[in-house]
Scaffold this motif. Structure first.
Motif, PDB file in Angstrom:
ATOM      1  N   ASP A 198      45.859  26.045  19.019  1.00 13.31           N
ATOM      2  CA  ASP A 198      46.564  24.861  19.113  1.00 13.31           C
ATOM      3  C   ASP A 198      47.743  24.908  18.732  1.00 13.31           C
ATOM      4  O   ASP A 198      47.897  25.428  17.183  1.00 13.31           O
ATOM      5  N   ARG A 199      48.061  23.795  18.376  1.00 14.30           N
ATOM      6  CA  ARG A 199      49.535  23.352  17.682  1.00 14.30           C
ATOM      7  C   ARG A 199      49.175  23.022  16.320  1.00 14.30           C
ATOM      8  O   ARG A 199      49.695  23.701  15.342  1.00 14.30           O
ATOM      9  N   ARG A 200      48.431  21.959  16.772  1.00  6.74           N
ATOM     10  CA  ARG A 200      48.192  21.608  15.425  1.00  6.74           C
ATOM     11  C   ARG A 200      46.949  22.638  14.524  1.00  6.74           C
ATOM     12  O   ARG A 200      46.896  22.177  12.658  1.00  6.74           O
ATOM     13  N   LEU A 228      47.780  25.741  14.825  1.00  6.31           N
ATOM     14  CA  LEU A 228      48.650  26.835  14.156  1.00  6.31           C
ATOM     15  C   LEU A 228      49.162  26.169  12.691  1.00  6.31           C
ATOM     16  O   LEU A 228      49.587  26.864  11.534  1.00  6.31           O
ATOM     17  N   ARG A 229      49.134  24.805  12.771  1.00  9.51           N
ATOM     18  CA  ARG A 229      50.455  23.590  11.923  1.00  9.51           C
ATOM     19  C   ARG A 229      50.059  24.063  10.695  1.00  9.51           C
ATOM     20  O   ARG A 229      49.988  24.299   9.564  1.00  9.51           O
TER      21      ARG A 229
END
Length: 189
Positions: free
Chosen positions: A7-9, A11-12
């Motif tokens: 998810d975005r978190r 991936l960050r």
């Protein structure tokens, strides 16, 4: 294998770790090449030897501590031998084994290289973080290493400063400086 996408978190966090894994080794290598005319892995080998009694280790132990294959390590030690920084000899305890020993010229190279290396590590890692973040970085390293090295094969290498008896400032103590160990070993990583 059906693994869920990040998810975005996630991936960050992953992309930042990946960037550090790309940029930090390049930065360390450039500094050590410029200041000491050795690459980062060669310095790592020299530093590992400098921290041992008699500045000598079996080649298999150097390979383990540096996470290198024996063929890669042999190639690197051959280069270091050609420069007079390391010498190989038969292991007195086991004739099948070979020892690598840091020569006086190798020790001088470590002493030359260590201050710039430490300054680079401080600038790009230690001084960029708060004390709390340094503790978090160690905890994050532990969590990742538990997965990457589940049997603890390299634990002695990455846990060597965990004990209270470890020097408070283990970075560099050169012979003749206050706090230098009697056998003049130093910690240079």
């Amino acid at each position: 294998m059906d693994a869920p996408w990040l998810d975005r978190r996630q991936l960050r966090a992953w992309t930042r770790l990946r960037a550090v894994l790309e940029l930090l080794p390049t930065t360390l290598d450039a500094q050590i090449r410029r200041d000491a005319d050795v690459n980062e892995f060669e310095y790592h080998v020299l530093a590992m030897l400098s921290e041992t009694p008699g500045r000598t280790l079996r080649m298999t132990e150097v390979a383990r501590r540096t996470a290198a294959t024996l063929p890669r390590l042999s190639h690197v030690v051959t280069r270091l031998e050609g420069r007079g920084l390391v010498e190989r000899s038969a292991c007195p305890e086991d004739r099948r084994a070979t020892n690598a020993r840091l020569t006086e010229a190798g020790w001088a190279k470590v002493q030359q290289a260590a201050p710039g290396h430490v300054a680079t590590v401080r600038h790009h890692v230690v001084d960029a973080l708060t004390d709390e973040q340094l503790d978090q970085l160690a905890a994050i390293g532990d969590a990742l290493l538990a997965r990457l090295d589940p049997s603890g094969v390299m634990a002695a290498t990455y846990n060597r400063y965990d004990e209270e008896s470890a020097p408070a400032d283990p970075l560099v103590v050169l012979p003749g400086q206050a706090g230098a160990p009697r056998d003049e070993r130093s910690t240079v990583m």
